[in-house]
Design a protein around this motif. Structure first.
Motif, mmCIF file in Angstrom:
data_model
loop_
_atom_site.group_PDB
_atom_site.id
_atom_site.type_symbol
_atom_site.label_atom_id
_atom_site.label_comp_id
_atom_site.label_asym_id
_atom_site.label_seq_id
_atom_site.Cartn_x
_atom_site.Cartn_y
_atom_site.Cartn_z
ATOM 1 N N GLU A 82 0.828 -1.213 0.000
ATOM 2 C CA GLU A 82 0.000 0.000 0.000
ATOM 3 C C GLU A 82 0.856 1.253 0.000
ATOM 4 N N ARG A 83 1.928 1.246 0.785
ATOM 5 C CA ARG A 83 2.823 2.400 0.848
ATOM 6 C C ARG A 83 3.479 2.643 -0.507
ATOM 7 N N MET A 84 3.951 1.572 -1.137
ATOM 8 C CA MET A 84 4.610 1.720 -2.433
ATOM 9 C C MET A 84 3.639 2.189 -3.513
ATOM 10 N N VAL A 85 2.419 1.676 -3.487
ATOM 11 C CA VAL A 85 1.415 2.105 -4.465
ATOM 12 C C VAL A 85 1.112 3.587 -4.274
ATOM 13 N N GLY A 86 1.002 4.026 -3.023
ATOM 14 C CA GLY A 86 0.769 5.446 -2.746
ATOM 15 C C GLY A 86 1.908 6.323 -3.237
ATOM 16 N N GLU A 87 3.141 5.889 -2.965
ATOM 17 C CA GLU A 87 4.308 6.643 -3.439
ATOM 18 C C GLU A 87 4.318 6.724 -4.959
ATOM 19 N N ARG A 88 4.088 5.575 -5.598
ATOM 20 C CA ARG A 88 4.078 5.529 -7.066
ATOM 21 C C ARG A 88 3.016 6.468 -7.629
ATOM 22 N N ASP A 89 1.828 6.412 -7.069
ATOM 23 C CA ASP A 89 0.736 7.247 -7.579
ATOM 24 C C ASP A 89 1.013 8.737 -7.363
ATOM 25 N N ARG A 90 1.629 9.088 -6.226
ATOM 26 C CA ARG A 90 1.986 10.498 -5.980
ATOM 27 C C ARG A 90 3.030 10.973 -6.984
ATOM 28 N N LYS A 91 4.011 10.132 -7.266
ATOM 29 C CA LYS A 91 5.046 10.517 -8.226
ATOM 30 C C LYS A 91 4.467 10.665 -9.626
ATOM 31 N N ILE A 92 3.575 9.764 -10.001
ATOM 32 C CA ILE A 92 2.956 9.857 -11.322
ATOM 33 C C ILE A 92 2.090 11.110 -11.406
#
Length: 120
Positions: A82-92
């Protein structure tokens, strides 16, 4: 595409999103080639991270001695994912907004910094 052919779920979802954007007067800005490349890079990086976490998780599961330990490992993997998906989505999202330099991550910025010279 003719009107009598059925549309895929993706096409229907995209139509709904376009309609929603038009109703909210959101400006339509196509992504630049640089943005597309940056988004692809971010997705690839997080896909690799997810694969690494899954491999480590499977190794830890093989060593687990109890059901409680397995449950803890599964919960830790879920939180990490969940943390990685959140980070990825914020960067995108940052890249889409035009701030691709913000999305590269702090590790890239640290590499660019020059080491301080020692005073004698």
């Amino acid at each position: 595409m003719t009107d009598d052919t059925p549309k895929s779920a993706l096409e229907l979802a995209m139509e709904r999103l376009r309609k929603k954007d038009q109703e909210s007067n959101a400006p339509e800005r196509p992504l630049t080639d640089e943005q597309k490349a940056a988004i692809a890079e971010v997705r690839q990086m997080y896909q690799a991270k997810a694969a690494e976490h899954e491999i480590l998780h499977q190794a830890a599961l093989r060593k687990a001695a109890s059901h409680d330990e397995v449950a803890q490992l599964n919960e830790a993997l879920r939180r990490d994912t969940e943390r990685m998906v959140g980070e990825r989505d914020r960067k995108i999202a940052a890249i889409r907004e035009g701030g691709e330099h913000m999305a590269k991550g702090r590790s890239m910025q640290k590499e660019k910094k020059k080491p301080k010279k020692e005073k004698k």
